[in-house]
Design a protein around this motif. Structure first.
Motif, mmCIF file in Angstrom:
data_model
loop_
_atom_site.group_PDB
_atom_site.id
_atom_site.type_symbol
_atom_site.label_atom_id
_atom_site.label_comp_id
_atom_site.label_asym_id
_atom_site.label_seq_id
_atom_site.Cartn_x
_atom_site.Cartn_y
_atom_site.Cartn_z
ATOM 1 N N HIS A 83 0.852 -1.195 0.000
ATOM 2 C CA HIS A 83 0.000 0.000 0.000
ATOM 3 C C HIS A 83 0.888 1.245 0.000
ATOM 4 O O HIS A 83 1.860 1.324 0.754
ATOM 5 C CB HIS A 83 -0.898 0.004 1.241
ATOM 6 C CG HIS A 83 -1.859 1.157 1.283
ATOM 7 N ND1 HIS A 83 -2.986 1.211 0.505
ATOM 8 C CD2 HIS A 83 -1.849 2.310 2.020
ATOM 9 C CE1 HIS A 83 -3.643 2.319 0.743
ATOM 10 N NE2 HIS A 83 -2.981 3.015 1.655
ATOM 11 N N PRO A 84 0.614 2.237 -0.858
ATOM 12 C CA PRO A 84 1.456 3.446 -0.882
ATOM 13 C C PRO A 84 1.370 4.218 0.429
ATOM 14 O O PRO A 84 0.332 4.246 1.102
ATOM 15 C CB PRO A 84 0.856 4.260 -2.035
ATOM 16 C CG PRO A 84 0.048 3.310 -2.827
ATOM 17 C CD PRO A 84 -0.442 2.273 -1.881
ATOM 18 N N THR A 85 2.454 4.843 0.794
ATOM 19 C CA THR A 85 2.510 5.632 2.017
ATOM 20 C C THR A 85 3.382 6.855 1.781
ATOM 21 O O THR A 85 4.283 6.836 0.931
ATOM 22 C CB THR A 85 3.066 4.797 3.186
ATOM 23 O OG1 THR A 85 3.074 5.579 4.380
ATOM 24 C CG2 THR A 85 4.470 4.311 2.889
ATOM 25 N N ALA A 86 3.101 7.900 2.524
ATOM 26 C CA ALA A 86 3.868 9.142 2.343
ATOM 27 C C ALA A 86 5.236 9.053 3.005
ATOM 28 O O ALA A 86 6.226 9.563 2.479
ATOM 29 C CB ALA A 86 3.079 10.325 2.906
ATOM 30 N N TYR A 87 5.311 8.412 4.172
ATOM 31 C CA TYR A 87 6.566 8.335 4.917
ATOM 32 C C TYR A 87 6.739 6.923 5.461
ATOM 33 O O TYR A 87 5.770 6.192 5.681
ATOM 34 C CB TYR A 87 6.572 9.334 6.081
ATOM 35 C CG TYR A 87 6.423 10.773 5.664
ATOM 36 C CD1 TYR A 87 7.507 11.503 5.192
ATOM 37 C CD2 TYR A 87 5.187 11.417 5.731
ATOM 38 C CE1 TYR A 87 7.374 12.823 4.796
ATOM 39 C CE2 TYR A 87 5.042 12.737 5.336
ATOM 40 C CZ TYR A 87 6.140 13.438 4.874
ATOM 41 O OH TYR A 87 6.007 14.733 4.478
ATOM 42 N N LEU A 88 7.999 6.579 5.683
ATOM 43 C CA LEU A 88 8.327 5.291 6.280
ATOM 44 C C LEU A 88 8.462 5.380 7.790
ATOM 45 O O LEU A 88 8.124 4.444 8.511
ATOM 46 C CB LEU A 88 9.631 4.741 5.686
ATOM 47 C CG LEU A 88 9.657 4.518 4.180
ATOM 48 C CD1 LEU A 88 11.033 4.046 3.749
ATOM 49 C CD2 LEU A 88 8.590 3.513 3.765
ATOM 50 N N ALA A 143 -6.623 -1.047 5.675
ATOM 51 C CA ALA A 143 -7.496 -1.655 6.686
ATOM 52 C C ALA A 143 -7.141 -3.108 6.945
ATOM 53 O O ALA A 143 -7.275 -3.594 8.068
ATOM 54 C CB ALA A 143 -8.955 -1.540 6.236
ATOM 55 N N GLU A 144 -6.649 -3.814 5.917
ATOM 56 C CA GLU A 144 -6.352 -5.232 6.086
ATOM 57 C C GLU A 144 -4.917 -5.496 6.518
ATOM 58 O O GLU A 144 -4.522 -6.657 6.650
ATOM 59 C CB GLU A 144 -6.625 -5.983 4.782
ATOM 60 C CG GLU A 144 -5.711 -5.619 3.625
ATOM 61 C CD GLU A 144 -6.151 -4.365 2.896
ATOM 62 O OE1 GLU A 144 -5.490 -3.994 1.908
ATOM 63 O OE2 GLU A 144 -7.149 -3.760 3.332
ATOM 64 N N CYS A 145 -4.128 -4.469 6.726
ATOM 65 C CA CYS A 145 -2.715 -4.659 7.058
ATOM 66 C C CYS A 145 -2.394 -4.227 8.489
ATOM 67 O O CYS A 145 -2.207 -5.055 9.378
ATOM 68 C CB CYS A 145 -1.829 -3.900 6.066
ATOM 69 S SG CYS A 145 -0.055 -4.131 6.311
#
Length: 337
Positions: A9-14, A32-34
């Motif tokens: 899933h894409p994310t802005a920051y790690l 939601a599933e992660c």
């Protein structure tokens, strides 16, 4: 854009960095599933990442291919530190976004070049050692003749690697275009996965080089510890004593099973060929599946196309790399799947 190493899933920051560089908090995936940490490899050292590469773990591939070098969120106290992009106009921010993508792609191709030169050199050294083992007349490796032989092996290995990567890249491009056209015709409403949205041609070579580390590591070990040929002058009991389980099978007159197990002998089993082609092909296919997100059947077609290009180039350069018939046959047997 960085992705979650678990669900992509894409994310802005790690991760988020606070007052100190060593005070950080890993981001949690918003899917939601992660709900797992986005990238646990941020806190891992280089040795752990290298071991997971040898073990072909999907998460470490996603970390190195998509998340490596991603900027963190920086917080001081409870307020976020404003960046220069926050103070610019929308058009300027959009231009900076495209510029950052271009810089990431350039950095990725530079990394491909650096990894390629280093790994091709290691591969050439392994092949050169293998060919020297086939030529016992060489007294010392530090002669002009052997250095020229190593240069020929290095250039031949470079040509094979370029052909292998070029064949796979071209086939990947054709397969991806075919899959996209097929989905547009029959399943136009199906959204593209986040992995497919971030696909770039540079990821192909980068994943192939990462996946080749397992193969080169095992080949290097086989170069150091070469199998000892069995002696034929002594009796079978003295030269190659059977272990206890084999003696028990022999007493029970299980000769067919003993004959079947004989293919594992050092003089019959070509470990270098198995590691380079079987294990190497499986590792390359695994790395391609991480970035392509397609059915394993298409990945197999891509690998076979790369092998075909590699085999063609290996046949052409064998007459130049191997100066005699013995070296030429050893090169072909070692290179061609």
């Amino acid at each position: 854009m960085p992705i979650c190493t678990t669900c992509t899933h894409p994310t802005a920051y790690l991760y988020t960095v606070y007052e100190s560089e060593y005070n950080l908090r890993l981001e949690q995936c918003q899917a939601a599933e992660c709900n797992e940490f986005v990238d646990p490899y941020v806190e891992h050292d280089s040795l752990t990442i290298l071991l997971d590469l040898f073990l072909l773990k999907r998460g470490v591939y996603r970390h190195l291919l998509y998340n490596r070098g991603a900027a963190p969120r920086r917080l001081t106290g409870r307020k976020a530190t404003p960046t220069s992009s926050d103070l610019k106009a929308p058009n300027d921010a959009e231009d900076d976004k495209h510029l950052n993508k271009s810089n990431v792609e350039i950095d990725r191709w530079l990394l491909v070049l650096q990894l390629g030169v280093a790994l091709i050199f290691v591969d050439a050294f392994i092949r050169w050692s293998h060919l020297n083992a086939k030529e016992p007349t060489v007294e010392t490796p530090w002669t002009k003749q052997t250095l020229l032989a190593f240069l020929r092996v290095f250039l031949g290995t470079t040509a094979e690697t370029i052909a292998f990567h070029g064949g796979i890249t071209l086939t990947c491009y054709i397969v991806m275009k075919f899959i996209d056209s097929f989905q547009r015709i029959f399943r136009a409403s199906t959204p593209r996965s986040s992995i497919r949205q971030q696909f770039h041609l540079s990821l192909i070579s980068l994943s192939l080089f990462y996946s080749s580390l397992t193969k080169l590591f095992l080949l290097f070990l086989l170069t150091i510890w070469l199998p000892t040929p069995t002696s034929t002058s002594a009796t079978p009991q003295a030269s190659n004593p059977l272990p206890g389980w084999a003696e028990l099978l022999a007493r029970n007159e299980s000769n067919h099973l003993i004959s079947a197990l004989g293919i594992l002998d050092d003089d019959k089993l070509d470990r270098e060929w198995i590691v380079r082609n079987v294990l190497g092909g499986m590792s390359a296919g695994f790395g391609l599946r991480v970035i392509l997100d397609i059915h394993p059947l298409f990945t197999t077609v891509v690998i076979l196309a790369g092998w075909a290009a590699k085999t063609t180039v290996a046949t052409l350069v064998s007459k130049w790399v191997g100066q005699d018939e013995l070296a030429r046959e050893a090169w072909l047997a070692y290179s061609i799947p």
